[in-house]
Design a protein around this motif. Sequence first.
Motif, PDB file in Angstrom:
ATOM      1  N   LEU A 134       0.013  18.451   6.940  1.00 50.38           N
ATOM      2  CA  LEU A 134       0.477  19.594   6.151  1.00 50.38           C
ATOM      3  C   LEU A 134       1.855  20.057   6.606  1.00 50.38           C
ATOM      4  N   GLN A 135       2.091  20.012   7.914  1.00 46.52           N
ATOM      5  CA  GLN A 135       3.388  20.444   8.433  1.00 46.52           C
ATOM      6  C   GLN A 135       4.540  19.599   7.912  1.00 46.52           C
ATOM      7  N   VAL A 136       4.296  18.315   7.684  1.00 48.46           N
ATOM      8  CA  VAL A 136       5.368  17.442   7.196  1.00 48.46           C
ATOM      9  C   VAL A 136       5.355  17.305   5.681  1.00 48.46           C
ATOM     10  N   GLY A 137       4.529  18.089   5.019  1.00 48.88           N
ATOM     11  CA  GLY A 137       4.535  18.110   3.568  1.00 48.88           C
ATOM     12  C   GLY A 137       3.746  17.021   2.884  1.00 48.88           C
ATOM     13  N   ARG A 157       7.500  10.578   6.347  1.00 49.14           N
ATOM     14  CA  ARG A 157       6.841  11.833   6.723  1.00 49.14           C
ATOM     15  C   ARG A 157       5.618  11.564   7.601  1.00 49.14           C
ATOM     16  N   THR A 184      14.729  12.461  -2.196  1.00 48.49           N
ATOM     17  CA  THR A 184      13.757  12.340  -1.105  1.00 48.49           C
ATOM     18  C   THR A 184      14.442  12.546   0.242  1.00 48.49           C
ATOM     19  N   GLY A 187      15.015  16.181   0.927  1.00 44.34           N
ATOM     20  CA  GLY A 187      13.747  16.811   1.294  1.00 44.34           C
ATOM     21  C   GLY A 187      13.392  16.507   2.736  1.00 44.34           C
ATOM     22  N   ARG A 190      15.461  18.707   5.024  1.00 45.12           N
ATOM     23  CA  ARG A 190      14.922  20.079   5.118  1.00 45.12           C
ATOM     24  C   ARG A 190      13.718  20.135   6.044  1.00 45.12           C
ATOM     25  N   LEU A 191      12.909  19.083   6.016  1.00 41.70           N
ATOM     26  CA  LEU A 191      11.755  19.024   6.913  1.00 41.70           C
ATOM     27  C   LEU A 191      12.204  19.032   8.368  1.00 41.70           C
TER      28      LEU A 191
END
Length: 232
Positions: A134-137, A157, A184, A187, A190-191
Amino acid sequence: MVNATAAAPAPVIDVQGIVTRFGATTVHDGVSFGIARGTLVGLIGTSGSGKSVLLRELIGLQRPTAGRVALLGTDIWQAPPDELDALRRRFGMMFQDGALFSSLSVAQNVAVPLREHTPLAPSTIDALVTLRLLQVGLPVEAGARRPSELSGGMRKRAAIARAIALEPELLFLDEPTSGLDPITARGFDRLVRALVDDLGITVVMATHDLDTLLTVVDRVVVLSGGRVLADG
């Protein structure tokens, strides 16, 4: 009279005079820099400048010809085995291709460091794996898939989720956005920025992605001609 200027904290990554030679070829010829805690650093240079080699030297996978590397105050080439094992639990590494185990599911990949390095119960490991996904989306259901069943961005991820499984203080990334489409890749940027801002992780990222350098890094270290050409 008391000096009001506080001493600068010791760097959590301290690289001094690294020399790397392969036969007659010199890749590094006196590379030195220090990195403060909670910093996102971009490591750049032309192909063959030794970015990936330097990352391997920083984490103790490859010994340099000369020089010193200290992580979190520990000299990785002088530390006794038990101290080095403890240090390895405090940093994570994401290799350029992710290096996920193809025979394991994503969840099993993320669980590997937890099973190898902690005495946690299986139920606790499962809960931590879900948290990391969940933390890495990633959706939780992605944990049941094999790496080959994921898109390139999802595999990256998943590799990050495994790299942060043990809540590391340091994170090393080798070309994390290579092979990703621009949307991608941004994104993913941002992670990584969120990991630094929200968790206080110190990140060293070898990259050639200009958008990454312009948008998320705090500092850039440029390798050229075997040395640090620029740093700032």
